[in-house]
Structures are given as structure tokens and as C-alpha cells.
Design an enzyme around this catalytic site. Structure first.
Site, PDB file in Angstrom:
ATOM      1  N   HIS A 113      -3.456  -2.976  -8.183  1.00  0.00           N
ATOM      2  CA  HIS A 113      -3.519  -2.697  -9.594  1.00  0.00           C
ATOM      3  C   HIS A 113      -4.661  -3.878 -10.327  1.00  0.00           C
ATOM      4  CE1 HIS A 113      -2.279  -2.472 -13.611  1.00  0.00           C
ATOM      5  NE2 HIS A 113      -1.210  -2.135 -13.318  1.00  0.00           N
ATOM      6  N   GLU A 141      -7.365   1.121 -10.393  1.00  0.00           N
ATOM      7  CA  GLU A 141      -6.279   0.778  -9.204  1.00  0.00           C
ATOM      8  C   GLU A 141      -6.661   1.485  -7.922  1.00  0.00           C
ATOM      9  OE1 GLU A 141      -2.669   0.684 -11.132  1.00  0.00           O
ATOM     10  OE2 GLU A 141      -3.763   0.363 -13.390  1.00  0.00           O
TER      11      GLU A 141
END
Ligand SMILES: O=P(O)(O)OC[C@H]1O[C@@H](O)[C@H](O)[C@@H](O)[C@@H]1O
Length: 297
Positions: free
Chosen positions: A167, A268
Site C-alpha cells: 500500500h 498500491e
């Protein structure tokens, strides 16, 4: 706070790796010829990656308190074994359960050019929301480029499905200048309007963005960040998540300043939605990314 300068209480673990702390959290500080970096042991969470003579590629909010048991806002959180909300349970955390847990680690090689550290997290199936024995390994390789390889081993006797993310929060000078290139003809699942459309050209951020790109796993380029262009190379991933909370949501986010949305962009590398993966007993799946930075011409 993520400054990588040696502190008086740092403990040298190998030639280029020292154990230190930031507030409550133990961190590994890496400084070799090609880059410096900092990784919190809680969450195996990379919070700084600075190639030599370049700027830190990652964003962490100045509001981040670095406390035990709370996921860090910024850097590269590891979301595993589910991404976003859990499919069926509402009383378990978003983005899985490893962001706020301590991982095991081992320095696997350390040279002038590159330092490799392997983190691992094992579950016997006792975690709420994931009743399967599994081992998750994250290899972080710090050098001229950043490599991260997240492998899930199914150590039990039943198949399971995972969704997951590296992420990444990238630092930018002004979100309004950022362009994501390489997504043309990919499907965009807009989580905010619950609609699906095809991306036509480079992606710009002009309002709150939260969506899943379904693609072919091709490299993508992040332009307009400021000093450098970032290229993201992937394997084992046919999806990306694009996120910026914009003005109103920024005011409500924990460990985040109201104006931080201007200085960050999340791109991400994931396995999510249709790109979730089935891992059979005795088998494994690897999600890999390389971050290459080049100075702007
Ligand atoms: O606040 P968290 O749990 O770190 O999540 C931040 C964001 O992470 C993104 O990946 C999600 O798409 C967003 O919906 C979410 O708000």
C-alpha cells in the site's frame, strides 16, 4: 521523524543495518552506498526509501505518532491476508491483521550496493477473519532500486483465497501535478461512485479518488511527483489501487494533517477484487514490485 541519521543508542546489526527506535517503535535503519531506508518491525513497514542523491520517495505524515499497536499512516503498509473491508465480517480491521503486529526478521545479505532483509509472519489459523495456517514472507531489498516481494505459503490442508496490497504512499510536491501513465484501456472500478469505466489516458487527481484498476500487470509511471519519476514494475499482480482522500476526508483521517492530501498519492500494487488469488495447500503466491526512480529531465 523518519530521519535516518544514527542516534546514540543505535545498535549496529551488520555493516549497513542498525536497530534503532522512533518513539515507541523499533526500526531497522539501512544505509548503504546506493540508498538509505527505514523499516518498522511492527508491520514490516517501510517508512523511508531514499536513493543516494535523491529525495525520499515515500510519504509519512508529520502527524504520525509511531505507537505500538497502531498502523503507521504512510510509507508502505502491508495489507494481508485481505485488502479493504473483510468480505463477511464487520468487526475485524480493514486491510488485514499484520499492519500492527511485530514480524520476525533476518538480514539475508548486506553489501555496499544492496541490503536484503526477510521479514516473516506466521499464523496457525487463530486470527479472527482468517482461519487458515499460513506463512507470509516479505523480502525487502534496498539498493539503487527498491524491491519488495510478498510471498504467501499455504501451510495447511485447505485452499484459501487472499487479497493483499503493498500500500505505497508516494511523496509528491503537489497532487494536482501528478499523472499516472500506462493505464490506458484498463478497467477502473470506482469505489466512490460504484461505477466501472475504461481509462482513456493518463490518470489525474482532481477530487477524492478511491478505486481499483484491473489491468495486465504492465509497468506504470508516476510523473509530476517533483524531483523524480517513479516506475513501478510488477509480477503476480493484475490490479492496482489508486487513492487520495482529498479535502474533506483528510480532515477525518487519523495521523494525518488536513493538508497532507496535497503531498501524497497512493498507488498500491495489489491482488484484489477479481485479482484475488487462491492458494492451494503446500503452494504459494508471490506479489512482487520494483520501484525505479529517475531524476526528471
Ligand atoms: O485508513 P486505512 O485503513 O489505512 O486505509 C486508507 C485507504 O486505503 C486505500 O487503499 C483504500 O482504498 C481506502 O478506501 C482507504 O481509506
Amino acid at each position: 521523524m523518519t530521519n535516518n541519521q544514527p542516534q546514540h543508542n543505535d545498535h549496529q546489526l551488520s555493516q549497513h543495518v542498525a536497530l534503532s527506535t522512533i518513539n515507541e517503535l523499533p526500526v531497522l535503519k539501512i544505509q548503504n552506498q546506493q540508498a538509505s531506508a527505514c523499516i518498522a518491525i511492527q508491520g514490516a513497514h517501510l517508512i523511508e526509501y531514499t536513493p543516494t542523491n535523491k529525495a525520499n520517495v515515500l510519504f509519512v505524515s508529520n502527524e504520525e505518532p509511531y505507537i505500538k499497536g497502531k498502523a503507521i499512516r504512510g510509507g508502505i503498509p502491508i495489507c494481508w491476508p485481505w485488502f479493504g473491508a473483510h468480505e463477511t465480517l464487520s468487526d475485524v480491521p480493514a486491510h488485514g491483521f499484520v499492519r500492527d503486529k511485530d514480524w520476525q526478521y533476518e538480514i539475508v545479505s548486506d553489501s555496499l550496493e544492496r541490503t536484503d532483509i526477510r521479514f516473516s509472519f506466521t499464523t496457525e489459523g487463530e486470527q479472527a477473519g482468517f482461519a487458515y495456517p499460513a506463512r507470509c514472507e516479505l523480502l525487502v531489498s534496498i539498493g539503487e532500486t527498491l524491491l519488495m516481494s510478498l510471498t504467501t505459503h499455504n501451510t495447511g490442508d485447505k485452499p484459501f483465497e487472499i487479497s493483499q496490497a503493498l500500500h505505497s504512499y508516494f511523496q509528491c510536491a503537489d497532487i494536482q501535478d501528478v499523472r499516472i501513465k500506462g493505464l490506458k484501456n484498463s478497467q477502473f472500478l470506482d469505489q466512490l461512485s460504484d461505477s466501472v469505466y475504461e481509462l482513456k489516458k493518463s490518470f489525474k487527481f482532481e477530487q477524492e479518488v478511491d478505486g481499483i484498476v484491473l489491468d495486465r500487470g504492465q509497468p506504470v509511471e508516476l510523473k509530476g511527483l517533483g524531483q523524480s519519476t517513479v516506475t513501478l514494475i510488477r509480477e503476480g499482480s493484475n490490479s492496482l489501487v489508486l487513492w487520495n482522500p482529498w479535502i474533506e476526508k483528510s480532515k477525518r483521517l487519523s495521523s494525518f494533517d488536513a493538508l497532507d492530501y496535497l503531498r501524497m498519492v497512493c498507488v498500491e500494487v495489489t491482488n484484489t477484487s477479481e485479482d484475488s488469488r487462491l492458494v492451494k495447500p503446500g503452494k504459494s503466491h508471490t506479489l512482487f514490485m520494483e520501484i525505479v526512480t529517475e531524476p526528471n529531465a
